[in-house]
Design a protein around this motif. Structure first.
Motif, short mmCIF file in Angstrom:
data_model
loop_
_atom_site.label_atom_id
_atom_site.label_comp_id
_atom_site.label_asym_id
_atom_site.label_seq_id
_atom_site.Cartn_x
_atom_site.Cartn_y
_atom_site.Cartn_z
N UNK A 176 13.34 7.26 -8.17
CA UNK A 176 12.77 6.90 -6.88
C UNK A 176 11.59 5.95 -7.02
N UNK A 177 10.77 6.20 -8.03
CA UNK A 177 9.59 5.37 -8.26
C UNK A 177 10.01 3.95 -8.63
N UNK A 178 11.04 3.84 -9.48
CA UNK A 178 11.53 2.52 -9.88
C UNK A 178 12.05 1.76 -8.67
N UNK A 179 12.80 2.47 -7.84
CA UNK A 179 13.36 1.84 -6.64
C UNK A 179 12.25 1.34 -5.73
N UNK A 180 11.23 2.19 -5.55
CA UNK A 180 10.10 1.80 -4.69
C UNK A 180 9.41 0.56 -5.23
N UNK A 181 9.16 0.56 -6.55
CA UNK A 181 8.48 -0.57 -7.18
C UNK A 181 9.25 -1.86 -6.91
N UNK A 182 10.57 -1.77 -7.01
CA UNK A 182 11.42 -2.95 -6.83
C UNK A 182 11.31 -3.53 -5.42
N UNK A 197 0.83 -1.20 0.00
CA UNK A 197 0.00 0.00 0.00
C UNK A 197 0.87 1.25 0.00
N UNK A 198 1.90 1.23 0.81
CA UNK A 198 2.78 2.40 0.90
C UNK A 198 3.44 2.68 -0.44
N UNK A 199 3.96 1.64 -1.08
CA UNK A 199 4.63 1.81 -2.37
C UNK A 199 3.67 2.38 -3.41
N UNK A 200 2.48 1.80 -3.49
CA UNK A 200 1.50 2.27 -4.48
C UNK A 200 1.15 3.73 -4.22
N UNK A 201 0.97 4.06 -2.96
CA UNK A 201 0.60 5.43 -2.60
C UNK A 201 1.72 6.41 -2.97
N UNK A 202 2.94 6.06 -2.61
CA UNK A 202 4.06 6.96 -2.85
C UNK A 202 4.34 7.12 -4.35
#
Length: 164
Positions: free
Chosen positions: A123-129, A62-67
């Motif tokens: 940053x988004x790529x890193x979060x997705x990973x 949830x956190x990743x999707x939100x961010x």
């Protein structure tokens, strides 16, 4: 000017990694709240649709999707010169997907520079990973930008009954 204010707001928001609405009510409600705030403060209209089978997901997911969504929306706000966005959040057969589309300026994906858009995308790529997800970005000058986050469903769903 307002851009400086925007950047301050973004910094403040970044501190709020996981908003209370997300904890209490889940992704869809947190998104709606956030988009209302964006509309009120920046006049950016977000057309949001959600088709979620599970109401809640693993906290990290949830956190990743939100961010990622927040980041994508801010990128559009900052760079796309558009006043509306389309955001879709849905489950397909095997993944939880977030799509953020703007019909704005667009950019050349191969020219990602660290100042501005590049950093956000990185940053988004890193979060997705972090959650085995992948980020697919399509953009062209003059055609707008589409950002898609896909997270495999076998890791996203909260264990049934685990949530008291």
């Amino acid at each position: 000017g307002s851009i400086m204010r925007l950047l301050d707001d973004i910094r403040n928001l970044s501190v709020e990694l996981r908003p209370a609405t997300l904890d209490d009510l889940g992704l869809e409600a947190a998104f709606r709240t956030h988009f209302k705030w964006i509309e009120k403060n920046y006049g950016l209209i977000v057309h949001f649709t959600a088709e979620l089978e599970a109401k809640r997901y693993e906290e990290e997911v949830e956190t990743v999707v939100y961010r990622v969504c927040q980041e994508a929306v801010f990128n559009a706000l900052k760079d796309a010169n558009t006043d509306e966005l389309t955001v879709r959040l849905f489950e397909s057969e095997e993944s939880l997907q977030l799509i953020v589309i703007d019909e704005g300026t667009g950019f050349d994906i191969n020219q990602i520079n660290p100042k501005g858009t590049g950093l956000g995308l990185y940053g988004m790529r890193e979060r997705a990973a972090l959650v085995d997800g992948q980020l697919i970005i399509q953009s062209e000058f003059g055609k707008g930008t589409a950002i898609r986050l896909e997270i495999p469903l076998d890791i996203v769903t909260k264990k049934e009954g685990a949530h008291s």
